[in-house]
Design a protein around this motif. Structure first.
Motif, PDB file in Angstrom:
ATOM      1  N   GLU A 160       0.808  -1.223   0.000  1.00 44.18           N
ATOM      2  CA  GLU A 160       0.000   0.000   0.000  1.00 44.18           C
ATOM      3  C   GLU A 160       0.842   1.273   0.000  1.00 44.18           C
ATOM      4  O   GLU A 160       0.309   2.380  -0.030  1.00 44.18           O
ATOM      5  CB  GLU A 160      -0.948   0.019   1.205  1.00 44.18           C
ATOM      6  N   PHE A 161       2.152   1.141  -0.002  1.00 45.25           N
ATOM      7  CA  PHE A 161       3.033   2.308   0.062  1.00 45.25           C
ATOM      8  C   PHE A 161       3.718   2.534  -1.279  1.00 45.25           C
ATOM      9  O   PHE A 161       4.053   1.592  -1.993  1.00 45.25           O
ATOM     10  CB  PHE A 161       4.070   2.121   1.174  1.00 45.25           C
ATOM     11  N   ILE A 162       3.954   3.798  -1.600  1.00 49.99           N
ATOM     12  CA  ILE A 162       4.513   4.129  -2.908  1.00 49.99           C
ATOM     13  C   ILE A 162       6.036   4.170  -2.906  1.00 49.99           C
ATOM     14  O   ILE A 162       6.660   4.119  -3.970  1.00 49.99           O
ATOM     15  CB  ILE A 162       3.959   5.476  -3.421  1.00 49.99           C
ATOM     16  N   GLU A 163       6.633   4.262  -1.724  1.00 51.00           N
ATOM     17  CA  GLU A 163       8.089   4.328  -1.634  1.00 51.00           C
ATOM     18  C   GLU A 163       8.536   3.813  -0.274  1.00 51.00           C
ATOM     19  O   GLU A 163       7.822   3.971   0.725  1.00 51.00           O
ATOM     20  CB  GLU A 163       8.575   5.776  -1.837  1.00 51.00           C
ATOM     21  N   THR A 164       9.707   3.191  -0.231  1.00 52.32           N
ATOM     22  CA  THR A 164      10.264   2.670   1.015  1.00 52.32           C
ATOM     23  C   THR A 164      11.724   3.079   1.131  1.00 52.32           C
ATOM     24  O   THR A 164      12.493   2.920   0.178  1.00 52.32           O
ATOM     25  CB  THR A 164      10.167   1.135   1.079  1.00 52.32           C
ATOM     26  N   TRP A 165      12.081   3.632   2.283  1.00 54.86           N
ATOM     27  CA  TRP A 165      13.474   3.933   2.566  1.00 54.86           C
ATOM     28  C   TRP A 165      14.024   2.908   3.555  1.00 54.86           C
ATOM     29  O   TRP A 165      13.418   2.656   4.603  1.00 54.86           O
ATOM     30  CB  TRP A 165      13.619   5.311   3.207  1.00 54.86           C
ATOM     31  N   ASP A 166      15.153   2.318   3.232  1.00 52.87           N
ATOM     32  CA  ASP A 166      15.943   1.570   4.206  1.00 52.87           C
ATOM     33  C   ASP A 166      16.857   2.606   4.855  1.00 52.87           C
ATOM     34  O   ASP A 166      17.753   3.149   4.204  1.00 52.87           O
ATOM     35  CB  ASP A 166      16.748   0.477   3.509  1.00 52.87           C
ATOM     36  N   LEU A 167      16.628   2.901   6.132  1.00 51.84           N
ATOM     37  CA  LEU A 167      17.331   4.025   6.755  1.00 51.84           C
ATOM     38  C   LEU A 167      18.824   3.768   6.931  1.00 51.84           C
ATOM     39  O   LEU A 167      19.633   4.702   6.891  1.00 51.84           O
ATOM     40  CB  LEU A 167      16.691   4.373   8.095  1.00 51.84           C
ATOM     41  N   GLY A 168      19.197   2.521   7.117  1.00 49.62           N
ATOM     42  CA  GLY A 168      20.623   2.211   7.185  1.00 49.62           C
ATOM     43  C   GLY A 168      21.313   2.521   5.872  1.00 49.62           C
ATOM     44  O   GLY A 168      22.395   3.122   5.839  1.00 49.62           O
ATOM     45  N   ASP A 169      20.684   2.139   4.784  1.00 49.63           N
ATOM     46  CA  ASP A 169      21.245   2.376   3.459  1.00 49.63           C
ATOM     47  C   ASP A 169      21.363   3.864   3.164  1.00 49.63           C
ATOM     48  O   ASP A 169      22.384   4.343   2.667  1.00 49.63           O
ATOM     49  CB  ASP A 169      20.364   1.693   2.406  1.00 49.63           C
ATOM     50  N   ARG A 170      20.318   4.628   3.492  1.00 50.52           N
ATOM     51  CA  ARG A 170      20.343   6.061   3.203  1.00 50.52           C
ATOM     52  C   ARG A 170      21.410   6.780   4.029  1.00 50.52           C
ATOM     53  O   ARG A 170      22.084   7.690   3.540  1.00 50.52           O
ATOM     54  CB  ARG A 170      18.959   6.678   3.444  1.00 50.52           C
ATOM     55  N   TRP A 171      21.569   6.397   5.297  1.00 46.72           N
ATOM     56  CA  TRP A 171      22.601   7.012   6.121  1.00 46.72           C
ATOM     57  C   TRP A 171      23.990   6.688   5.576  1.00 46.72           C
ATOM     58  O   TRP A 171      24.828   7.585   5.399  1.00 46.72           O
ATOM     59  CB  TRP A 171      22.498   6.531   7.566  1.00 46.72           C
ATOM     60  N   CYS A 172      24.260   5.430   5.307  1.00 48.44           N
ATOM     61  CA  CYS A 172      25.593   5.014   4.879  1.00 48.44           C
ATOM     62  C   CYS A 172      25.960   5.606   3.521  1.00 48.44           C
ATOM     63  O   CYS A 172      27.111   5.966   3.282  1.00 48.44           O
ATOM     64  CB  CYS A 172      25.680   3.487   4.837  1.00 48.44           C
ATOM     65  N   ARG A 173      24.987   5.732   2.626  1.00 51.25           N
ATOM     66  CA  ARG A 173      25.253   6.333   1.324  1.00 51.25           C
ATOM     67  C   ARG A 173      25.571   7.828   1.447  1.00 51.25           C
ATOM     68  O   ARG A 173      26.448   8.351   0.753  1.00 51.25           O
ATOM     69  CB  ARG A 173      24.055   6.140   0.395  1.00 51.25           C
ATOM     70  N   SER A 174      24.862   8.512   2.327  1.00 50.80           N
ATOM     71  CA  SER A 174      25.038   9.961   2.429  1.00 50.80           C
ATOM     72  C   SER A 174      26.268  10.355   3.239  1.00 50.80           C
ATOM     73  O   SER A 174      26.848  11.423   3.019  1.00 50.80           O
ATOM     74  CB  SER A 174      23.794  10.609   3.045  1.00 50.80           C
ATOM     75  N   THR A 175      26.691   9.512   4.178  1.00 51.09           N
ATOM     76  CA  THR A 175      27.808   9.871   5.056  1.00 51.09           C
ATOM     77  C   THR A 175      29.078   9.079   4.789  1.00 51.09           C
ATOM     78  O   THR A 175      30.158   9.486   5.239  1.00 51.09           O
ATOM     79  CB  THR A 175      27.428   9.643   6.530  1.00 51.09           C
ATOM     80  N   GLU A 176      28.932   7.929   4.106  1.00 48.93           N
ATOM     81  CA  GLU A 176      30.050   7.002   3.905  1.00 48.93           C
ATOM     82  C   GLU A 176      30.616   6.520   5.238  1.00 48.93           C
ATOM     83  O   GLU A 176      31.803   6.220   5.363  1.00 48.93           O
ATOM     84  CB  GLU A 176      31.147   7.633   3.042  1.00 48.93           C
ATOM     85  N   LEU A 177      29.731   6.440   6.247  1.00 51.65           N
ATOM     86  CA  LEU A 177      30.093   5.923   7.559  1.00 51.65           C
ATOM     87  C   LEU A 177      29.044   4.913   8.010  1.00 51.65           C
ATOM     88  O   LEU A 177      27.888   4.979   7.587  1.00 51.65           O
ATOM     89  CB  LEU A 177      30.174   7.061   8.587  1.00 51.65           C
ATOM     90  N   PRO A 178      29.421   3.975   8.880  1.00 50.71           N
ATOM     91  CA  PRO A 178      28.436   3.028   9.422  1.00 50.71           C
ATOM     92  C   PRO A 178      27.431   3.746  10.318  1.00 50.71           C
ATOM     93  O   PRO A 178      27.643   4.890  10.730  1.00 50.71           O
ATOM     94  CB  PRO A 178      29.292   2.056  10.247  1.00 50.71           C
ATOM     95  N   PHE A 179      26.350   3.037  10.617  1.00 47.25           N
ATOM     96  CA  PHE A 179      25.384   3.556  11.589  1.00 47.25           C
ATOM     97  C   PHE A 179      25.241   2.542  12.716  1.00 47.25           C
ATOM     98  O   PHE A 179      25.090   1.337  12.479  1.00 47.25           O
ATOM     99  CB  PHE A 179      24.016   3.809  10.961  1.00 47.25           C
ATOM    100  N   VAL A 180      25.277   3.021  13.950  1.00 46.78           N
ATOM    101  CA  VAL A 180      25.160   2.168  15.138  1.00 46.78           C
ATOM    102  C   VAL A 180      23.780   2.372  15.749  1.00 46.78           C
ATOM    103  O   VAL A 180      23.436   3.475  16.187  1.00 46.78           O
ATOM    104  CB  VAL A 180      26.255   2.487  16.173  1.00 46.78           C
ATOM    105  N   PHE A 181      22.993   1.321  15.789  1.00 46.00           N
ATOM    106  CA  PHE A 181      21.639   1.409  16.314  1.00 46.00           C
ATOM    107  C   PHE A 181      21.555   1.165  17.814  1.00 46.00           C
ATOM    108  O   PHE A 181      20.724   1.774  18.499  1.00 46.00           O
ATOM    109  CB  PHE A 181      20.732   0.401  15.590  1.00 46.00           C
TER     110      PHE A 181
END
Length: 274
Positions: A160-181
């Motif tokens: 039912e959704f038109i778009e999905t963001w994987d937040l880990g992927d978006r963070w790592c692509r934009s910062t070139e750094l890992p993300f710690v949850f």
């Protein structure tokens, strides 16, 4: 005076996350710490229990150090990603730039901050925030966007959704750094040297036995073995190293710059000391 539990009534109380992503971190932890009381719950609830003195050590969302600088990071075992994470998703019913209402999963405050931070890049006006209760699914709210985390994000039907963001992927692509949850932290007044060793040993053994962990969890969750194994071995990373600390430092700084927290306090320094 530090506290080193030695009697049943004074035994160490450890809180671990109940999601699939934690299973390698707690592999045979009960056998390693037989005198400890180990409880499983949602990340946000563990943080509340640690703050309330109901736990001594807990695996809590990394954002909690922003409001609890008195807590100490006690292990280099963590839940992190170096790319797509699969279990933290932002689902859109409208284009991201048009989001007016945002429902946030109550399970983890770190993911809630990350979602708002990444969404700010697409918006001029911040959306009205709503809550997605722990027992609810994205179909139970009518918000323009919905954040879901953990096992229900892996199992979510996105039709039912038109778009999905994987937040880990978006963070790592934009910062070139890992993300710690999430990280293991302890409240003040506790001698945690022994438990630190056991937490890291449990992580090491869990990572060495990912196939066995995946086989057991795939049966319990009724998910394909290959999906679970790939999630644990490719989507997640379990060691807090220098690049992960740099990612955390940037996350804290951006949360402040975006106006999502009033101040950074001692969060970054607490992590860097580990």
């Amino acid at each position: 005076m530090t506290r080193s539990p030695s009697h049943p009534e004074d035994r160490l109380r450890i809180g671990a996350v109940s999601y699939l992503n934690t299973k390698p971190l707690v592999y045979r932890l009960v056998e390693r710490l037989p005198e400890a009381k180990i409880v499983l719950d949602y990340p946000s609830r563990l943080a509340d229990a640690l703050a309330g003195g109901e736990l001594d050590v807990a695996l809590v969302p990394s954002a909690e150090l922003l409001v609890h600088p008195e807590w100490s990071v006690v292990s280099n075992a963590c839940i992190a990603c170096h790319g797509p994470v699969l279990s933290v998703k932002l689902l859109f019913r409208v284009p991201p730039a048009e989001v007016e209402t945002l429902a946030l999963d109550e399970g983890s405050r770190t993911s809630c901050l990350l979602a708002q931070m990444l969404l700010q890049e697409k918006q001029v006006i911040a959306p009205q925030l709503q809550s997605l209760p722990l027992g609810a699914g994205p179909q139970d709210v009518q918000s323009d966007a919905v954040l879901i985390i953990g096992d229900r994000a892996i199992q979510c039907e996105n039709s039912e959704f038109i778009e999905t963001w994987d937040l880990g992927d978006r963070w790592c692509r934009s910062t070139e750094l890992p993300f710690v949850f999430a990280m293991w932290v302890a409240r003040p007044g506790l001698n945690f040297s022994a438990v630190s060793t056991e937490l890291e040993a449990a992580r090491d053994e869990g990572v060495q036995n990912l196939a066995a962990v995946a086989r057991k969890q795939s049966a319990e969750m009724r998910l394909p073995f290959e999906l679970v194994l790939e999630y644990l071995s490719r989507n997640l990373y379990f060691t807090l190293g220098n690049r992960e600390k740099r990612g955390l430092d940037l996350f804290y700084q951006r949360a402040y710059e975006c106006g999502l927290v009033p101040e950074i306090m001692g969060a970054a320094s607490a992590v860097c000391e580990q």
